[in-house]
Design a protein around this motif. Structure first.
Motif, mmCIF file in Angstrom:
data_model
loop_
_atom_site.group_PDB
_atom_site.id
_atom_site.type_symbol
_atom_site.label_atom_id
_atom_site.label_comp_id
_atom_site.label_asym_id
_atom_site.label_seq_id
_atom_site.Cartn_x
_atom_site.Cartn_y
_atom_site.Cartn_z
ATOM 1 N N GLY A 151 55.492 86.260 18.752
ATOM 2 C CA GLY A 151 54.689 87.321 18.158
ATOM 3 C C GLY A 151 53.962 86.924 16.883
ATOM 4 N N LYS A 152 53.881 85.624 16.593
ATOM 5 C CA LYS A 152 53.226 85.170 15.356
ATOM 6 C C LYS A 152 51.804 85.696 15.236
ATOM 7 N N THR A 153 51.018 85.478 16.277
ATOM 8 C CA THR A 153 49.608 85.857 16.217
ATOM 9 C C THR A 153 49.434 87.363 16.134
ATOM 10 N N PRO A 287 59.249 89.874 21.594
ATOM 11 C CA PRO A 287 58.421 89.365 20.490
ATOM 12 C C PRO A 287 58.168 90.441 19.453
ATOM 13 N N GLY A 288 57.808 90.002 18.246
ATOM 14 C CA GLY A 288 57.513 90.929 17.178
ATOM 15 C C GLY A 288 58.744 91.374 16.414
ATOM 16 N N VAL A 289 59.888 90.702 16.624
ATOM 17 C CA VAL A 289 61.122 91.040 15.930
ATOM 18 C C VAL A 289 61.375 90.000 14.842
ATOM 19 N N VAL A 290 61.518 90.452 13.608
ATOM 20 C CA VAL A 290 61.793 89.553 12.488
ATOM 21 C C VAL A 290 63.280 89.233 12.459
ATOM 22 N N GLU A 291 63.582 87.956 12.561
ATOM 23 C CA GLU A 291 64.971 87.521 12.544
ATOM 24 C C GLU A 291 65.525 87.507 11.124
ATOM 25 N N ASN A 308 57.096 96.234 15.816
ATOM 26 C CA ASN A 308 56.611 96.470 17.165
ATOM 27 C C ASN A 308 57.182 95.408 18.092
ATOM 28 N N ARG A 309 57.616 95.790 19.246
ATOM 29 C CA ARG A 309 58.314 94.868 20.131
ATOM 30 C C ARG A 309 57.402 94.243 21.175
ATOM 31 N N HIS A 310 56.122 94.259 20.922
ATOM 32 C CA HIS A 310 55.191 93.731 21.910
ATOM 33 C C HIS A 310 54.382 92.580 21.347
ATOM 34 N N GLU A 311 54.036 91.669 22.226
ATOM 35 C CA GLU A 311 53.193 90.531 21.862
ATOM 36 C C GLU A 311 51.816 90.724 22.464
#
Length: 330
Positions: A151-153, A287-291, A308-311
């Motif tokens: 999810g970086k971008t 994706p989009g989850v900060v660890e 947000n849980r989507h890429e």
């Protein structure tokens, strides 16, 4: 999605439409000559065994995405991808031709990877709380670390939009976005296809290091955003930007902070404590989850910040030959 469907050969377009509600979860369509069509979703992929991508399909598809002029797509073909209207990016693979060690063209194209461009407004809302300094109203210099499909971008794009517009009570900033691979703004003919904010200026398809210096000289940014830094030139330009009083937000490929800290090319940034925040994205689940979030001293500040849980913003075969300036098929 309509822009992609319009480019596909008719029988492939028809089969893709049959995905119905699942179209919204489609991330990639992979087309390989003489192989079944592959649909890629986040956690799995599916092959249409009854539907093969033929050489004639490849000829038709290439003609459409290049608007029947491969020469006008010369630079993009050299980089290995083409961006179409809507911001969708089509990667290509095959045999390359070299001149003095530099790629001049991709020939014998045998694979296309259509990456479906998506933007998810609000995906960076949780991240903003960690990179915005409420005391001095400044943006922390921030490095976002993540593996492919973490999810970086998507987060970087939404950060640009949020900071540029000043939504959610944050003061808006002038942003210069260096979008070397045209993945963040997804520019088509120079115009961003994604919402990157009202105060954002985009330099697309430009090498990161050179683009940062160009934008500092010409656009007077308050914040520079750049994707996937890695080499010495990138590091030097980031240091120049910081010393010019510009905040920097960037991303880097990696699974953990420890892994990234071992990269020799990035060592000057770590030694100089250039970044005040390191945000590591989770790569195992959605994706989009900060660890985790770290400060400039690599001290852990928090873990598991959910946004947000989507890429997304993502043997032998006959081949299509493409040369810069001309096309031939075999």
């Amino acid at each position: 999605m309509k822009e992609i469907l319009d480019m596909l050969p008719q029988h492939i377009e028809h089969s893709t439409i049959q995905l119905n509600d699942r179209l919204q979860n489609l991330e990639e369509i992979r087309l390989r000559i003489n192989k079944p069509i592959e649909y890629v979703f986040h956690h799995h992929s599916e092959f249409l065994e009854h539907l093969t991508f033929s050489e004639q399909d490849a000829k038709e598809f290439l003609g459409k995405i290049s608007q029947h002029s491969v020469y006008r797509m010369e630079e993009e073909l050299r980089n290995g991808f083409i961006t179409i209207k809507g911001g969708h990016r089509i990667g290509i693979a095959g045999k390359v031709t070299l001149s003095d060690g530099q790629v001049q063209a991709i020939t014998q194209i045998s694979s296309f990877n259509i990456r479906v461009a998506k933007e998810h407004i609000g995906s960076a809302s949780k991240v903003m709380n960690h990179i915005y300094n409420h005391k001095n109203k400044q943006i922390h210099n921030t490095m976002i670390i993540g593996a492919p499909k973490s999810g970086k971008t998507t987060i970087l794009r939404d950060l640009v939009r949020t900071i540029s517009n000043g939504v959610n009570g944050f003061q808006p900033r002038r942003i210069s976005l260096i979008d070397e691979r045209s993945e963040i703004a997804a520019s088509y003919e120079g115009i961003p296809q994604h919402d990157v904010g009202r105060k954002t200026d985009v330099m697309a398809d430009c090498p990161k290091a050179e683009g940062m210096m160009m934008m500092i000289r010409s656009m007077s940014p308050e914040v520079i955003v750049v994707d996937e830094i890695g080499d010495e030139e990138d590091v030097n330009s980031i240091n120049e930007a910081i010393h010019a009083g510009v905040q920097v937000i960037c991303s880097v490929h990696g699974y953990t902070l420890d892994e990234v800290l071992k990269r020799p090319s990035l060592k000057p940034l770590f030694d100089g404590q250039v970044f005040e925040r390191y945000i590591v994205l989770n790569y195992e689940n959605s994706p989009g989850v900060v660890e985790s979030v770290y400060d400039e001293n690599f001290k852990l500040l928090t873990k598991k910040v959910r946004g947000n849980r989507h890429e997304m913003d993502r043997g032998h075969s006959d081949t299509v030959h493409v040369h810069v300036g001309r096309t031939r098929y075999r």
